[in-house]
Design an enzyme around this catalytic site. Structure first.
Site, PDB file in Angstrom:
ATOM      1  N   GLU A  31       0.875  -1.169   0.000  1.00 29.04           N
ATOM      2  CA  GLU A  31       0.000   0.000   0.000  1.00 29.04           C
ATOM      3  C   GLU A  31       0.912   1.219   0.000  1.00 29.04           C
ATOM      4  OE1 GLU A  31      -3.117  -0.294  -0.498  1.00 29.04           O
ATOM      5  OE2 GLU A  31      -3.210  -2.457  -0.163  1.00 29.04           O
ATOM      6  N   HIS A 170      -7.902  -3.736   0.171  1.00 27.11           N
ATOM      7  CA  HIS A 170      -6.894  -2.674   0.059  1.00 27.11           C
ATOM      8  C   HIS A 170      -6.051  -2.529   1.320  1.00 27.11           C
ATOM      9  CE1 HIS A 170      -8.097  -1.279  -3.878  1.00 27.11           C
ATOM     10  NE2 HIS A 170      -9.362  -1.245  -3.477  1.00 27.11           N
TER      11      HIS A 170
END
Length: 572
Positions: A31, A170
């Site tokens: 990320e 995510h």
């Protein structure tokens, strides 16, 4: 034992390649603060190591990006500035991840994105990118799944279509786990198509040029041992040099879809044969590769072709020494620096902490006349050029730099840190951040140079490292250079081999500079191997020590400073 020949002869297990159930995959997900590896930063890294359908381990950590996370990204990942405020910086996380994934096939969904950030991080931190085999599950899915089975190839879509046990959200670890399930489902699809080995899998992907396929036989005669390989062209010129723990397996990968670098594909199209040098263990292979790169400078290699191009910062030899940047180091030199720009920054921060003169003219010890320049008016120089300062008054400034570089005293670092604290206290945060970054860079360079010079000072050191099968990899190091390498296999007494290696080892005459003439890249590789957790010292001609005032005492500060925002951390 009778042999067979002919085009329909049965292939050996080695020729069939590495079976997929024996391949160790490390599935990684990142990320970040955005989508550009050169501009944005990593906020989270997670990886799952799997082999034969079993999970061998997991790696997961938040990462302090050293900058504010944009609100749009926060809304997607849920990772906030508060969550990463106490997280370790990338320079602490990335080496651990590289060790976790060492020797494995790297897998990622949209692999070019993740590998771009990892490669950029290595380049930023001066780490070597290990050049792993990379498998992209997006490309594999496009090759395997028909268009009527999935509307797109996003991870969330594939996880739903292929019934993954973990849904991507995510966040790095969940997404990595979901990618593992997607990978296993795709591998089940290619099995009935005759894809049973890693080489088959890489060949199954698109973008394998005819030249790559036709030249795959160039790897057929290579052994499955550690060593160095050399690609040669039509005029027998060396095009490319590399190292491998398994020569045959590594070279075969150049002729599959796993090799996507345009420059290397061009090199493969030009090569006519592959030469190899067998080595006792990976350390010897790495060192031989560096030496061959320096000797031949192949045009398709980019790393370590010009080891002599390093920069060093030294004090000039005159009554009123000044800081100078040179190619050939002296005994007490600061460095090495990979670029003149980095050396210039080191000179600037050292000058800011001392009153060393900045002019380049030669100043005699006596009978000096002249007018002081603007640097004197600003209080940054004692104007020895105008006779305002004699040799004895100037000497403490010189000694402070020499003591810092030699590790005898860190007073200059403390002076720079005091200025950092002052800027922060005055709320001049931009100036404080610049000062922090310059100080951190200086500490890194000093720490690295002092560690390597301590190793280079040793006339001889013998160390051994387990080979993973009950034996030992042995290295004889003299003045930082690998002088001999060998292996004591399981069941073989190691000490007679140590004696033989010491007797036959290369004679190393110490050269100039703090590294005694050893190339910085080579001594860094040797140092890294010697300081690995499982390496044992067998013999040492004298105690291996580092000076008490070395920059190593600032490592804890450095770790905190890199991740700090405000206030800036205090020195220990």
């Amino acid at each position: 034992m009778a042999g067979t020949s002919g085009e329909h002869a049965q292939l050996s297990f080695d020729e069939l390649g590495q079976p997929l159930h024996e391949v160790t995959f490390v599935v990684v997900d990142l990320e970040t603060t955005g989508g550009k590896s050169g501009q944005d930063a990593v906020t989270e890294i997670a990886a799952v190591k799997v082999r034969g359908g079993d999970t061998l381990g997991e790696f997961s950590t938040l990462v302090d990006p050293g900058r504010t996370i944009p609100p749009a990204v926060v809304s997607i990942t849920g990772i906030t500035d508060a969550m990463v405020a106490e997280a370790p910086p990338l320079d602490s996380v990335l080496p651990s991840f590289l060790e976790f994934s060492r020797g494995c096939v790297l897998v990622a969904h949209n692999a070019p994105f993740d590998t771009a950030f990892l490669r950029a991080g290595c380049a930023q931190l001066g780490l070597e990118w290990p050049k792993p085999t990379v498998l992209c599950t997006v490309r594999l899915a496009r090759r395997v799944l028909p268009s009527d089975e999935t509307p797109d190839h996003k991870l969330a879509t594939l996880a739903r279509v292929l019934h993954a046990r973990t849904a991507p959200v995510h966040r790095a670890l969940d997404d990595a786990r979901a990618t593992v399930d997607v990978l296993h489902a795709l591998l089940e699809r290619v099995g009935p198509l005759g894809v049973h080995s890693l080489e088959d899998l890489l060949d199954h992907l698109p973008d394998v040029s005819p030249q790559q396929r036709r030249k795959r036989h160039l790897a057929d005669d290579l052994p499955n041992v550690p060593g160095v390989y050399l690609f040669r062209g039509s005029n027998d010129e060396i095009l490319y040099i590399g190292t491998a723990s398994d020569l045959r397996r590594r070279v075969r990968q150049y002729f599959t879809a796993g090799e996507r670098r345009r420059r290397i594909k061009e090199m493969v199209a030009l090569c006519e044969r592959v030469e190899h040098i067998e080595c006792s263990h990976p350390l010897e292979a790495e060192v031989r590769e560096l030496r061959l790169l320096g000797a031949h400078q192949p045009r398709y290699n980019r790393r370590s072709r010009f080891p002599q191009r390093a920069w060093w910062v030294v004090l000039t030899d005159e009554p009123f020494p000044r800081l100078s940047m040179v190619r050939t180091p002296r005994r007490e030199a600061l460095g090495p620096f990979r670029s003149r720009r980095n050396a210039t920054k080191a000179v600037e921060i050292l000058q800011s902490a001392t009153s060393l003169r900045r002019c380049t003219e030669r100043i005699p010890a006596r009978n000096r006349r002249g007018r002081p320049c603007a640097v004197y008016e600003l209080g940054h120089c004692g104007a020895p050029c105008a006779g305002y300062q004699d040799v004895e008054e100037y000497a403490p400034q010189v000694s402070s730099v020499r003591d810092l570089v030699a590790g005898r005293d860190d007073a200059l670092l403390r002076r720079l840190h005091t200025e950092l604290v002052r800027l922060s206290g005055d709320q001049r945060f931009e100036d404080a951040a610049a000062q922090r970054d310059q100080l951190a860079a200086l500490v890194r360079t000093l720490d690295r140079g002092q560690r390597l010079s301590a190793l280079a000072a040793l006339p001889e050191l013998v160390a051994a490292r387990p080979d993973g099968s009950g034996g030992w990899h042995i290295a004889v190091v003299r003045h930082g250079r690998l002088a001999a390498a060998g292996t004591a296999r399981c069941g073989t007494p190691p000490m007679p081999i140590v004696d033989a290696l010491q007797t036959s080892a290369e004679t190393v005459v110490p050269g100039p500079g703090p590294l005694c003439g050893a190339p910085a890249d080579e001594i860094h590789i040797v140092y890294r191997w010697l300081t690995a957790g499982d390496t044992r010292m067998v013999r040492c001609s004298q105690p291996w020590t580092e000076p008490a005032g070395a920059a190593g005492s600032w490592r804890t500060w450095l770790e905190r400073a890199v991740s700090a925002r405000t206030p800036y951390p205090a020195a220990d």
